[in-house]
Design an enzyme around this catalytic site. Structure first.
Site, short mmCIF file in Angstrom:
data_model
loop_
_atom_site.label_atom_id
_atom_site.label_comp_id
_atom_site.label_asym_id
_atom_site.label_seq_id
_atom_site.Cartn_x
_atom_site.Cartn_y
_atom_site.Cartn_z
N TYR A 62 0.84 -1.20 0.00
CA TYR A 62 0.00 0.00 0.00
C TYR A 62 0.87 1.25 0.00
O TYR A 62 1.58 1.53 0.98
CB TYR A 62 -0.92 0.04 1.22
CG TYR A 62 -2.00 -1.02 1.28
CD1 TYR A 62 -2.20 -1.92 0.23
CD2 TYR A 62 -2.83 -1.13 2.38
CE1 TYR A 62 -3.19 -2.88 0.29
CE2 TYR A 62 -3.83 -2.09 2.45
CZ TYR A 62 -3.99 -2.97 1.41
OH TYR A 62 -4.98 -3.93 1.48
N SER A 63 0.83 1.96 -1.11
CA SER A 63 1.63 3.19 -1.27
C SER A 63 3.10 2.94 -0.96
O SER A 63 3.78 3.77 -0.35
CB SER A 63 1.08 4.31 -0.39
OG SER A 63 -0.22 4.70 -0.83
#
Length: 357
Positions: A62-63
């Site tokens: 995630y990111s």
């Protein structure tokens, strides 16, 4: 908030968990979800904890790790009040050691996650996808080592097929390694493939479902309507290709049913859709997302009340579709169903171990 056992484990988790895919906001997918910084994330965590939401889900991918870092900053000083769930296994780079669940990769991924989260342990560590190149014995031995070292408390998987999860569980039983107690899965009123094989497996093997995208990749918000184009500001314009496909007629049929039940209950369409999921067998926790405080408060409104059996049945009928072979005989033919009754009934009651707090 209701608290439930996570599968066959002793860990009690909230019926709703907060997903942190919006934290950090980097890249073509997660940048579209949101860009919550540490200050805004801390406020969301405040609201979640006030409502009894104690589990927060993230992943290294995630990111590119920013989600874990922001979550760690948001829970700083109150680590003993929260459960942190994270995932690893999907590619984090182009190098040969940047993906998968080999011993080296799992150890590095765990150490990196602990550093980004600013903690000494992960409450639930999940394999983000099945790694066909690494033997299950190697994966599970490594997880066993990390559990013994106190860096991981419980293990689970995500996005596994039935045979993949069962192979892992059988290997764990053979060698005495910790069994996976959770399966993070896609499940919604417009995405019910989970019911065909993975739900019966979860019931049989004591694996609890932690549900991602319970609103069908943002389609069950009430903003998508029959005969109308996607709203201008909808993220589906840019992210639909990343998520599960949905037949338009099925979507509109479900939204029509949600509309009617929402009017009867005085609740919103997302609240009704989430409440329906909370009544499903094996569901331990449903992950909700939020780009802002108002969206979070709205989603929290999915708990503390119950749909009637008739409303549950109506929604289930709206989202029903035939299973694929070899599951459809058990769904449609009495002789097969007598041998192996389906785990889902239209008036399925709430889990008996749910408790209000």
């Amino acid at each position: 908030m209701e608290y439930r056992q996570l599968g066959a484990s002793g860990l009690r988790v909230p019926a709703l968990s907060l997903g942190t895919g919006t934290f950090g906001g980097r890249g073509p997918l997660f940048g579209e979800w949101g860009d919550t910084d540490a200050r805004a994330a801390r406020r969301l965590v405040d609201i979640a904890l006030d409502a009894g939401i104690t589990m927060f889900d993230t992943a290294d991918v995630y990111s590119a790790g920013a989600s874990e870092k922001v979550l760690g900053q948001a829970v700083k000083g109150r680590r003993d009040q929260v459960l942190i769930a994270t995932k690893a296994g999907l590619p984090m780079g182009e190098g040969p050691g940047d993906y998968g669940t080999s011993r080296a990769r799992l150890i590095k991924a765990t150490e990196d996650a602990l550093r980004r989260l600013g903690t000494d342990h992960i409450d639930l560590f999940q394999l983000h996808a099945y790694d066909a190149a690494t033997p299950q014995e190697e994966i599970l031995a490594t997880l066993d080592q990390l559990v013994r070292e106190g860096k991981i408390r419980y293990t689970g998987v995500s996005n596994h097929s039935g045979w993949q999860l069962m192979k892992s569980l059988a290997t764990a039983d053979t060698y005495g390694y910790p069994r996976h107690v959770a399966h993070q899965v896609y499940y919604s009123l417009i995405g019910r493939d989970y019911e065909w094989e993975l739900m019966p497996l979860g019931l049989d093997q004591g694996v609890g479902a932690v549900v991602w995208s319970p609103l069908g990749w943002g389609r069950l918000t009430g903003r998508i309507r029959r005969g109308q184009p996607l709203p201008e500001g909808s993220r589906l314009h840019r992210t639909a290709a990343f998520g599960p496909p949905v037949d338009d007629e099925l979507l509109h049929r479900v939204v029509d049913a949600l509309d009617a039940v929402a009017e009867e209950t005085g609740r919103t369409i997302p609240q009704v859709a989430l409440n329906w999921l909370l009544r499903r067998p094996t569901v331990s926790s449903v992950i909700i997302g939020a780009r802002d405080e108002e969206q979070l408060r709205q989603n929290i409104g999915a708990v503390g009340w119950s749909l009637t059996p008739e409303q549950v049945a109506r929604l289930a009928e709206a989202g029903a579709k035939d299973a694929a072979y070899p599951y459809f005989p058990y769904q449609r033919q009495e002789g097969f169903a007598r041998l192996s009754p389906p785990p889902v009934t239209l008036d399925q009651p709430a889990p008996p171990d749910a408790q209000a707090a």
